[in-house]
Design an enzyme around this catalytic site. Structure first.
Site, PDB file in Angstrom:
ATOM      1  N   ARG A 279      -0.484  -9.423  13.105  1.00 20.26           N
ATOM      2  CA  ARG A 279      -1.074  -8.459  12.159  1.00 20.26           C
ATOM      3  C   ARG A 279      -1.875  -9.183  11.082  1.00 20.26           C
ATOM      4  O   ARG A 279      -2.923  -8.696  10.644  1.00 20.26           O
ATOM      5  CB  ARG A 279       0.031  -7.609  11.514  1.00 20.26           C
ATOM      6  CG  ARG A 279       0.577  -6.568  12.471  1.00 20.26           C
ATOM      7  CD  ARG A 279       1.929  -6.081  12.027  1.00 20.26           C
ATOM      8  NE  ARG A 279       1.874  -5.267  10.839  1.00 20.26           N
ATOM      9  CZ  ARG A 279       2.939  -5.032  10.066  1.00 20.26           C
ATOM     10  NH1 ARG A 279       4.106  -5.572  10.359  1.00 20.26           N
ATOM     11  NH2 ARG A 279       2.830  -4.249   9.016  1.00 20.26           N
TER      12      ARG A 279
ATOM     13  N   ARG B  91      -9.909   0.474   8.482  1.00 18.81           N
ATOM     14  CA  ARG B  91      -9.445  -0.875   8.785  1.00 18.81           C
ATOM     15  C   ARG B  91     -10.496  -1.688   9.522  1.00 18.81           C
ATOM     16  O   ARG B  91     -10.257  -2.850   9.851  1.00 18.81           O
ATOM     17  CB  ARG B  91      -8.234  -0.749   9.701  1.00 18.81           C
ATOM     18  CG  ARG B  91      -6.926  -0.921   9.001  1.00 18.81           C
ATOM     19  CD  ARG B  91      -5.882  -0.780  10.077  1.00 18.81           C
ATOM     20  NE  ARG B  91      -4.715  -1.490   9.769  1.00 18.81           N
ATOM     21  CZ  ARG B  91      -3.658  -0.951   9.176  1.00 18.81           C
ATOM     22  NH1 ARG B  91      -3.687   0.292   8.767  1.00 18.81           N
ATOM     23  NH2 ARG B  91      -2.590  -1.665   8.995  1.00 18.81           N
TER      24      ARG B  91
ATOM     25  N   ARG C 248      11.638  -5.825   5.025  1.00 19.16           N
ATOM     26  CA  ARG C 248      11.486  -4.369   4.874  1.00 19.16           C
ATOM     27  C   ARG C 248      12.459  -3.619   5.782  1.00 19.16           C
ATOM     28  O   ARG C 248      12.680  -3.995   6.932  1.00 19.16           O
ATOM     29  CB  ARG C 248      10.050  -3.952   5.201  1.00 19.16           C
ATOM     30  CG  ARG C 248       9.881  -2.431   5.184  1.00 19.16           C
ATOM     31  CD  ARG C 248       8.462  -1.981   5.191  1.00 19.16           C
ATOM     32  NE  ARG C 248       7.701  -2.540   6.287  1.00 19.16           N
ATOM     33  CZ  ARG C 248       6.394  -2.399   6.398  1.00 19.16           C
ATOM     34  NH1 ARG C 248       5.723  -1.729   5.484  1.00 19.16           N
ATOM     35  NH2 ARG C 248       5.752  -2.925   7.408  1.00 19.16           N
TER      36      ARG C 248
ATOM     37  N   LYS D  36       0.849  -1.209   0.000  1.00 19.30           N
ATOM     38  CA  LYS D  36       0.000   0.000   0.000  1.00 19.30           C
ATOM     39  C   LYS D  36       0.883   1.258   0.000  1.00 19.30           C
ATOM     40  O   LYS D  36       0.688   2.158  -0.800  1.00 19.30           O
ATOM     41  CB  LYS D  36      -0.935   0.015   1.229  1.00 19.30           C
ATOM     42  CG  LYS D  36      -1.882  -1.173   1.301  1.00 19.30           C
ATOM     43  CD  LYS D  36      -2.808  -1.089   2.507  1.00 19.30           C
ATOM     44  CE  LYS D  36      -2.116  -1.136   3.851  1.00 19.30           C
ATOM     45  NZ  LYS D  36      -1.430  -2.415   4.154  1.00 19.30           N
TER      46      LYS D  36
ATOM     47  N   ARG E 202      11.030  -1.865  11.390  1.00 19.00           N
ATOM     48  CA  ARG E 202       9.890  -1.489  12.232  1.00 19.00           C
ATOM     49  C   ARG E 202       9.698  -2.539  13.320  1.00 19.00           C
ATOM     50  O   ARG E 202       9.852  -3.724  13.069  1.00 19.00           O
ATOM     51  CB  ARG E 202       8.616  -1.413  11.357  1.00 19.00           C
ATOM     52  CG  ARG E 202       8.272  -0.012  10.933  1.00 19.00           C
ATOM     53  CD  ARG E 202       7.212   0.051   9.874  1.00 19.00           C
ATOM     54  NE  ARG E 202       5.947  -0.608  10.190  1.00 19.00           N
ATOM     55  CZ  ARG E 202       4.861  -0.521   9.420  1.00 19.00           C
ATOM     56  NH1 ARG E 202       4.886   0.201   8.312  1.00 19.00           N
ATOM     57  NH2 ARG E 202       3.741  -1.141   9.755  1.00 19.00           N
TER      58      ARG E 202
HETATM   59  P1  AP5 Z   1       4.794  -1.624   1.881  1.00 23.27           P
HETATM   60  O1  AP5 Z   1       4.508  -0.787   0.688  1.00 23.27           O
HETATM   61  O2  AP5 Z   1       5.500  -0.994   3.020  1.00 23.27           O
HETATM   62  O3  AP5 Z   1       3.471  -2.377   2.360  1.00 23.27           O
HETATM   63  P2  AP5 Z   1       2.212  -1.839   3.166  1.00 23.27           P
HETATM   64  O4  AP5 Z   1       1.005  -2.478   2.554  1.00 23.27           O
HETATM   65  O5  AP5 Z   1       2.252  -0.363   3.276  1.00 23.27           O
HETATM   66  O6  AP5 Z   1       2.485  -2.559   4.552  1.00 23.27           O
HETATM   67  P3  AP5 Z   1       2.398  -1.982   6.045  1.00 23.27           P
HETATM   68  O7  AP5 Z   1       3.175  -2.924   6.904  1.00 23.27           O
HETATM   69  O8  AP5 Z   1       2.765  -0.539   6.102  1.00 23.27           O
HETATM   70  O9  AP5 Z   1       0.886  -2.159   6.295  1.00 23.27           O
HETATM   71  P4  AP5 Z   1       0.154  -2.115   7.595  1.00 23.27           P
HETATM   72  O10 AP5 Z   1      -1.187  -1.900   7.070  1.00 23.27           O
HETATM   73  O11 AP5 Z   1       0.315  -3.275   8.488  1.00 23.27           O
HETATM   74  O12 AP5 Z   1       0.893  -0.951   8.428  1.00 23.27           O
HETATM   75  P5  AP5 Z   1       0.482   0.539   8.786  1.00 23.27           P
HETATM   76  O13 AP5 Z   1       1.710   1.327   8.860  1.00 23.27           O
HETATM   77  O14 AP5 Z   1      -0.632   0.991   7.949  1.00 23.27           O
HETATM   78  O15 AP5 Z   1       5.641  -2.891   1.355  1.00 23.27           O
HETATM   79  C1  AP5 Z   1       6.134  -3.856   2.278  1.00 23.27           C
HETATM   80  C2  AP5 Z   1       7.528  -4.334   1.817  1.00 23.27           C
HETATM   81  O16 AP5 Z   1       7.391  -5.032   0.572  1.00 23.27           O
HETATM   82  C3  AP5 Z   1       8.531  -3.186   1.550  1.00 23.27           C
HETATM   83  O17 AP5 Z   1       9.794  -3.636   1.933  1.00 23.27           O
HETATM   84  C4  AP5 Z   1       8.465  -2.992   0.024  1.00 23.27           C
HETATM   85  O18 AP5 Z   1       9.674  -2.521  -0.497  1.00 23.27           O
HETATM   86  C5  AP5 Z   1       8.136  -4.393  -0.464  1.00 23.27           C
HETATM   87  N1  AP5 Z   1       7.267  -4.420  -1.642  1.00 23.27           N
HETATM   88  C6  AP5 Z   1       6.225  -3.593  -1.919  1.00 23.27           C
HETATM   89  N2  AP5 Z   1       5.634  -3.948  -3.080  1.00 23.27           N
HETATM   90  C7  AP5 Z   1       6.321  -5.039  -3.528  1.00 23.27           C
HETATM   91  C8  AP5 Z   1       6.188  -5.864  -4.698  1.00 23.27           C
HETATM   92  N3  AP5 Z   1       5.224  -5.657  -5.607  1.00 23.27           N
HETATM   93  N4  AP5 Z   1       7.065  -6.893  -4.842  1.00 23.27           N
HETATM   94  C9  AP5 Z   1       8.037  -7.122  -3.927  1.00 23.27           C
HETATM   95  N5  AP5 Z   1       8.208  -6.358  -2.798  1.00 23.27           N
HETATM   96  C10 AP5 Z   1       7.358  -5.332  -2.619  1.00 23.27           C
HETATM   97  O19 AP5 Z   1      -0.100   0.329  10.257  1.00 23.27           O
HETATM   98  C11 AP5 Z   1       0.745  -0.046  11.333  1.00 23.27           C
HETATM   99  C12 AP5 Z   1      -0.062  -0.155  12.590  1.00 23.27           C
HETATM  100  O20 AP5 Z   1      -0.643   1.112  12.919  1.00 23.27           O
HETATM  101  C13 AP5 Z   1      -1.242  -1.128  12.569  1.00 23.27           C
HETATM  102  O21 AP5 Z   1      -0.848  -2.466  12.828  1.00 23.27           O
HETATM  103  C14 AP5 Z   1      -2.113  -0.551  13.682  1.00 23.27           C
HETATM  104  O22 AP5 Z   1      -1.597  -0.883  14.945  1.00 23.27           O
HETATM  105  C15 AP5 Z   1      -1.933   0.951  13.498  1.00 23.27           C
HETATM  106  N6  AP5 Z   1      -2.941   1.521  12.579  1.00 23.27           N
HETATM  107  C16 AP5 Z   1      -2.704   2.154  11.394  1.00 23.27           C
HETATM  108  N7  AP5 Z   1      -3.843   2.517  10.822  1.00 23.27           N
HETATM  109  C17 AP5 Z   1      -4.842   2.122  11.647  1.00 23.27           C
HETATM  110  C18 AP5 Z   1      -6.246   2.198  11.582  1.00 23.27           C
HETATM  111  N8  AP5 Z   1      -6.885   2.754  10.555  1.00 23.27           N
HETATM  112  N9  AP5 Z   1      -6.950   1.686  12.621  1.00 23.27           N
HETATM  113  C19 AP5 Z   1      -6.351   1.124  13.696  1.00 23.27           C
HETATM  114  N10 AP5 Z   1      -5.016   1.009  13.797  1.00 23.27           N
HETATM  115  C20 AP5 Z   1      -4.263   1.503  12.784  1.00 23.27           C
HETATM  116 MG    MG Z   2       2.423   1.007   4.875  1.00 22.68          MG
END
Ligand code: AP5
Ligand code: MG
Length: 217
Positions: free
Chosen positions: A170, A88, A127, A13, A159
């Site tokens: 997760r 979410r 990552r 994402k 992270r």
């Molecule tokens: P990346 O692009 O970083 O993936 P992502 O989908 O953004 O993954 P996240 O871990 O950020 O998602 P998340 O939803 O768990 O975390 P968030 O920060 O939102 O890609 C991942 C890796 O793969 C990278 O190394 C990249 O280079 C690689 N990659 C990407 N595309 C690729 C491809 N096509 N091929 C190969 N490699 C690839 O949330 C974190 C925490 O915050 C949550 O767990 C929760 O505690 C809290 N939180 C955030 N939002 C909310 C909400 N709305 N409600 C409640 N809690 C929340």
């Molecule tokens: Mg992300």
């Protein structure tokens, strides 16, 4: 355009959001990034969010709804926005609908990036992040110098929630609390599912094709 990026942890994402933000000049609103910034600045929101995030649990809905309502009311969102990591849960999605209706806006597209668990675990465990916001993967998207950011030369870090126990949790939390949003947005006929198993530029090509269709509407 008002867009939501949906998908499990590690689906890509954030990676796609950076490309969409540049290409379409939309503000990229990542609730994960906003929460991490609050943790780094030791704000009261950051203190409340920290333990949930390090365990891989969701932060309570009421906190997220408050921050997203405030963020979407800012001027830079008036011509469109790109949400990454929100909503979410169903209550967060209902709240989003209410916030947008109150300001005579609506969602145009929900892009659901679909990736299998095995690949997600590989992506999350490899990552590396930089304090400047850049994100890498040690195999799939490596920095030029090991563990050093190409952009600012800062030292890369992992992270807390990319450690094995938190990753496992997760993925469980995603299936229970977030995956039902796929059906929720399917019913509203704005869901488009992308094959997130392709490489980064291949997925972005698919994103552009889908968004071009919406631009013509
Ligand atoms: P990346 O692009 O970083 O993936 P992502 O989908 O953004 O993954 P996240 O871990 O950020 O998602 P998340 O939803 O768990 O975390 P968030 O920060 O939102 O890609 C991942 C890796 O793969 C990278 O190394 C990249 O280079 C690689 N990659 C990407 N595309 C690729 C491809 N096509 N091929 C190969 N490699 C690839 O949330 C974190 C925490 O915050 C949550 O767990 C929760 O505690 C809290 N939180 C955030 N939002 C909310 C909400 N709305 N409600 C409640 N809690 C929340
Ligand atoms: Mg992300």
């Amino acid at each position: 355009m008002n867009i939501v990026l949906l998908g499990p942890p590690g689906a890509g994402k954030g990676t796609q959001a950076k490309k969409i933000q540049e290409y379409y000049s939309l503000p990229h609103i990542s609730t994960g990034d906003m929460l991490r910034e609050n943790i780094n600045n030791n704000t009261s929101l950051g203190v409340k969010a920290k333990s949930y995030m390090s365990r891989g649990e969701l932060v309570p809905d009421e906190l997220l709804i408050t921050i997203i309502k405030d963020r979407l009311s800012r001027k830079d969102c008036s011509a469109g926005f790109l949400l990454d990591g929100y909503p979410r849960t169903i209550p967060q999605a209902d709240a989003l609908q209410m916030i947008l209706t109150e300001s005579s806006r609506k969602l145009d597209a929900v892009l659901n990036i679909s990736v299998n668990d095995e690949e997600l675990i590989k992506r999350l465990s490899g990552r590396r992040m930089c304090a400047c916001g850049a994100s890498y993967h040690m195999v799939f998207n490596p920095p030029k110098d090991d563990e050093i950011c190409d952009l600012c030369k800062g030292k890369l870090y992992q992270r807390d929630d990319d450690k094995p126990d938190a990753i496992r949790n997760r993925l469980i939390v995603y299936k229970k609390q977030t995956k039902p949003l796929i059906e929720y947005y399917k019913k509203k006929s704005i869901l488009r599912t992308l094959n997130g198993g392709k490489d980064i530029s291949g997925i972005f090509e698919e994103v552009k094709q889908i968004l071009e269709e919406y631009e013509k509407l």
